[in-house]
Design a protein around this motif. Structure first.
Motif, PDB file in Angstrom:
ATOM      1  N   SER A   1       0.730  -1.341  -0.021  1.00  0.00           N
ATOM      2  CA  SER A   1      -0.008   0.087   0.079  1.00  0.00           C
ATOM      3  C   SER A   1       0.770   1.304   0.093  1.00  0.00           C
ATOM      4  N   GLY A   2       0.375   2.400  -0.459  1.00  0.00           N
ATOM      5  CA  GLY A   2       1.061   3.518  -0.703  1.00  0.00           C
ATOM      6  C   GLY A   2       0.862   4.646   0.599  1.00  0.00           C
ATOM      7  N   SER A   3       0.225   5.746   0.247  1.00  0.00           N
ATOM      8  CA  SER A   3       0.183   6.618   1.366  1.00  0.00           C
ATOM      9  C   SER A   3      -1.089   6.514   2.406  1.00  0.00           C
ATOM     10  N   PHE A   4      -1.838   5.429   1.977  1.00  0.00           N
ATOM     11  CA  PHE A   4      -3.089   5.136   2.894  1.00  0.00           C
ATOM     12  C   PHE A   4      -3.302   3.771   2.578  1.00  0.00           C
ATOM     13  N   VAL A   5      -3.861   3.144   3.613  1.00  0.00           N
ATOM     14  CA  VAL A   5      -3.966   1.766   3.955  1.00  0.00           C
ATOM     15  C   VAL A   5      -5.677   1.234   4.075  1.00  0.00           C
ATOM     16  N   GLN A   6      -5.389  -0.054   4.022  1.00  0.00           N
ATOM     17  CA  GLN A   6      -6.924  -0.810   3.622  1.00  0.00           C
ATOM     18  C   GLN A   6      -7.825  -0.537   4.884  1.00  0.00           C
ATOM     19  N   ARG A   7      -7.389  -0.341   6.117  1.00  0.00           N
ATOM     20  CA  ARG A   7      -8.497   0.016   7.042  1.00  0.00           C
ATOM     21  C   ARG A   7      -9.134   1.648   6.939  1.00  0.00           C
ATOM     22  N   GLY A   8      -8.741   2.358   5.946  1.00  0.00           N
ATOM     23  CA  GLY A   8      -9.140   3.550   5.698  1.00  0.00           C
ATOM     24  C   GLY A   8      -8.427   4.761   6.575  1.00  0.00           C
ATOM     25  N   ALA A   9      -7.239   4.592   6.411  1.00  0.00           N
ATOM     26  CA  ALA A   9      -6.315   5.516   7.293  1.00  0.00           C
ATOM     27  C   ALA A   9      -5.079   5.835   6.575  1.00  0.00           C
ATOM     28  N   PRO A  10      -4.270   6.803   7.008  1.00  0.00           N
ATOM     29  CA  PRO A  10      -2.858   7.189   6.377  1.00  0.00           C
ATOM     30  C   PRO A  10      -2.087   6.139   6.969  1.00  0.00           C
ATOM     31  N   ALA A  11      -1.021   5.705   6.058  1.00  0.00           N
ATOM     32  CA  ALA A  11       0.086   4.787   6.697  1.00  0.00           C
ATOM     33  C   ALA A  11       0.704   5.557   7.906  1.00  0.00           C
ATOM     34  N   LEU A  12       1.226   4.846   8.867  1.00  0.00           N
ATOM     35  CA  LEU A  12       2.049   5.161   9.809  1.00  0.00           C
ATOM     36  C   LEU A  12       2.907   6.274   9.297  1.00  0.00           C
ATOM     37  N   VAL A  13       3.956   5.668   8.443  1.00  0.00           N
ATOM     38  CA  VAL A  13       5.185   6.384   7.969  1.00  0.00           C
ATOM     39  C   VAL A  13       5.125   6.352   6.388  1.00  0.00           C
ATOM     40  N   ASN A  14       5.820   7.379   5.664  1.00  0.00           N
ATOM     41  CA  ASN A  14       5.599   7.258   4.330  1.00  0.00           C
ATOM     42  C   ASN A  14       6.073   6.059   3.532  1.00  0.00           C
ATOM     43  N   LYS A  15       5.626   5.901   2.496  1.00  0.00           N
ATOM     44  CA  LYS A  15       5.553   4.591   1.521  1.00  0.00           C
ATOM     45  C   LYS A  15       7.081   4.301   1.268  1.00  0.00           C
ATOM     46  N   TYR A  16       7.985   5.496   1.231  1.00  0.00           N
ATOM     47  CA  TYR A  16       9.202   5.175   0.808  1.00  0.00           C
ATOM     48  C   TYR A  16      10.164   4.820   1.903  1.00  0.00           C
ATOM     49  N   ASP A  17       9.797   5.081   3.085  1.00  0.00           N
ATOM     50  CA  ASP A  17      10.467   4.504   4.287  1.00  0.00           C
ATOM     51  C   ASP A  17      10.100   3.076   4.681  1.00  0.00           C
ATOM     52  N   ARG A  18       9.018   2.797   4.294  1.00  0.00           N
ATOM     53  CA  ARG A  18       8.353   1.491   4.345  1.00  0.00           C
ATOM     54  C   ARG A  18       8.959   0.604   2.993  1.00  0.00           C
ATOM     55  N   THR A  19       9.231   1.085   2.024  1.00  0.00           N
ATOM     56  CA  THR A  19      10.077   0.527   0.962  1.00  0.00           C
ATOM     57  C   THR A  19      11.510   0.166   1.382  1.00  0.00           C
ATOM     58  N   LYS A  20      11.995   1.153   2.246  1.00  0.00           N
ATOM     59  CA  LYS A  20      13.292   0.865   2.647  1.00  0.00           C
ATOM     60  C   LYS A  20      13.179  -0.417   3.914  1.00  0.00           C
TER      61      LYS A  20
END
Length: 447
Positions: free
Chosen positions: A51-70
């Motif tokens: 998931s990118g900036s927003f996730v399946q539970r209908g909320a923003p990701a805790l941290v940005n997608k590039y940090d989660r990619t890393k």
């Protein structure tokens, strides 16, 4: 997408396994899953669709997608691709279909690996049978589902009860109590529901992906215990957002908890996000949501007064005057039939401007219009070469350049992904002063 649309099929020069995830945030359980996946499928490479900036539970990701990619690339993933925001923020069925179809469209993935609360061979066999059942639902299922919904059950609970009743009928009521208990247990787990949806999507779309189930160890999906090495992502988020404020968690205690539950490099990244106030949650977006809902209400009020509105839309309009914040508004709108996450997803789609036209465009391409690469490992260059040769959808690495080669429908869906991240970055800047590059200038994460 069907097998008839494939070229010669999966590359026979390498073994590639796909994983669909959110890594929100990445934790020891995710590292365990990747390690087991490589063993179980003998994978040369692992691709994660996240998931990118927003996730399946209908909320923003805790941290940005590039940090989660890393995080993912540092712990066993070779290539990370973004799941388009419509699929990433939809029901389990659409989330799974988007991820599965994206992996299949790459033309090189032979296996898909996912976790499940399935402790025995019998459990895994039953998940497989449930996937068949839901892929080709018998007519009686809808009747049972309607009855359970009318009784006041939420959709997930009604679906599980209806499935058990229908399967009992199909077995002419000869199903023993142990089997009924097994069905009820398996259908009560969100991870199992997603596992079933992955397998169901493979069957419905007639895809050449082989499922590989990794038995989940440690805490369950909704378990809030962090006193374990294998805590769930929701438990980590709950700890961080104690009393709805990320600053309520003492930094020393947070460090101790993260030392126990996440890899060291992830701990450092999360502690830095804590220090800079960079954790985001839905209430950070409350004002923007209110403005969008208010604008929608004014727009609908000035249109045809005879237009039919759903029950949820009526409740939104009636409660808008007392709107305080995103989470409280969802709680006010919640009913027995509609879960918190389902309502939050509905609000998020309104917030992002996801309309019928965008939904139709996404559905027409099975929610996999392109493969937008977020990052990769340098030693995965042979995998990238295979993708360029076999992928049946556009591979996007530099969207400023590649957007023009897309169809108008693909461009609209890409613009939505960019818009979602722009909003996320704007709130991050308002809250922290951290200014991230826009999506057209953001470099890939390469390790």
């Amino acid at each position: 997408m069907t097998n008839n649309q494939k070229d010669s099929g999966v590359s026979d020069t390498m073994n590639v396994t796909g994983i669909i995830a959110e890594y929100n945030p990445f934790h020891n359980g995710h590292a365990f899953h990747i390690e087991e996946t490589r063993k179980n499928t003998d994978a040369d490479y692992c691709i994660a669709v996240i998931s990118g900036s927003f996730v399946q539970r209908g909320a923003p990701a805790l941290v940005n997608k590039y940090d989660r990619t890393k995080m993912a690339l540092e712990h066993g993933i070779d290539l990370v691709i973004e799941l388009p925001v419509i699929a990433a923020t939809s029901s389990a069925e659409t989330f799974a279909q988007g991820g599965v179809c994206l992996l299949d469209s790459l033309g090189v993935v032979s296996h898909i690996s996912f976790g499940a609360e399935a402790n025995t061979t019998s459990d895994i066999d039953m998940l497989d049978k449930l996937a068949d059942f839901f892929a080709f639902e018998p007519p009686a299922f809808q009747k049972y589902l309607d009855l359970e919904l009318k009784s006041g059950c939420s959709f997930p609970a009604a679906r599980a009860k209806a499935a058990v009743l229908c399967l009992q009928q199909m077995a002419f009521d000869s199903m023993n109590t142990d089997t009924v208990a097994q069905l009820e247990r398996l259908l009560a787990s969100p991870n199992n529901i997603l596992a079933i949806e992955y397998m169901k999507a493979i069957r419905r779309q007639n895809l050449k992906l082989t499922p590989s189930v990794v038995t989940r160890n440690g805490a369950g999906y909704h378990d809030t215990d962090t006193d374990t090495e294998l805590a769930s992502a929701s438990a980590l988020r709950k700890f961080i957002f104690q009393d709805n404020s990320c600053q309520k968690a003492d930094s020393k205690v947070l460090n101790q908890m993260l030392t126990r539950t996440v890899p060291d490099s992830v701990r450092e990244l999360l502690l830095n996000a804590y220090k800079t106030h960079a954790f985001l949650q839905e209430d950070d977006f409350s004002d923007l949501l209110y403005y969008e809902l208010r604008r929608n209400f004014l727009r609908s009020a000035s249109s045809d007064p005879d237009t039919e509105c759903s029950d949820l839309e009526k409740r939104i309009a009636n409660n808008l005057e007392t709107f305080t914040c995103w989470s409280d508004f969802v709680s006010d709108l919640k009913t027995k039939n509609q879960t918190y996450t389902a309502i939050s997803r509905h609000l998020l789609h309104a917030f992002l401007g996801i309309d019928a036209e965008l939904l139709a465009a996404a559905k027409n391409c099975h929610y996999a219009p392109y493969a937008r690469i977020l990052g990769f490992r340098k030693d995965a260059s042979p995998l990238l070469k295979e993708l360029q040769e076999h992928s049946q959808i556009p591979l996007l690495r530099k969207i400023a350049k590649e957007r023009q080669s897309l169809t108008p429908e693909q461009q609209n869906l890409l613009d939505l992904d960019v818009y979602a991240t722009d909003l996320y970055n704007r709130i991050l800047f308002s809250k922290t002063g951290i200014q991230r590059k826009n999506e057209y200038r953001q470099p890939l994460i390469i390790l």
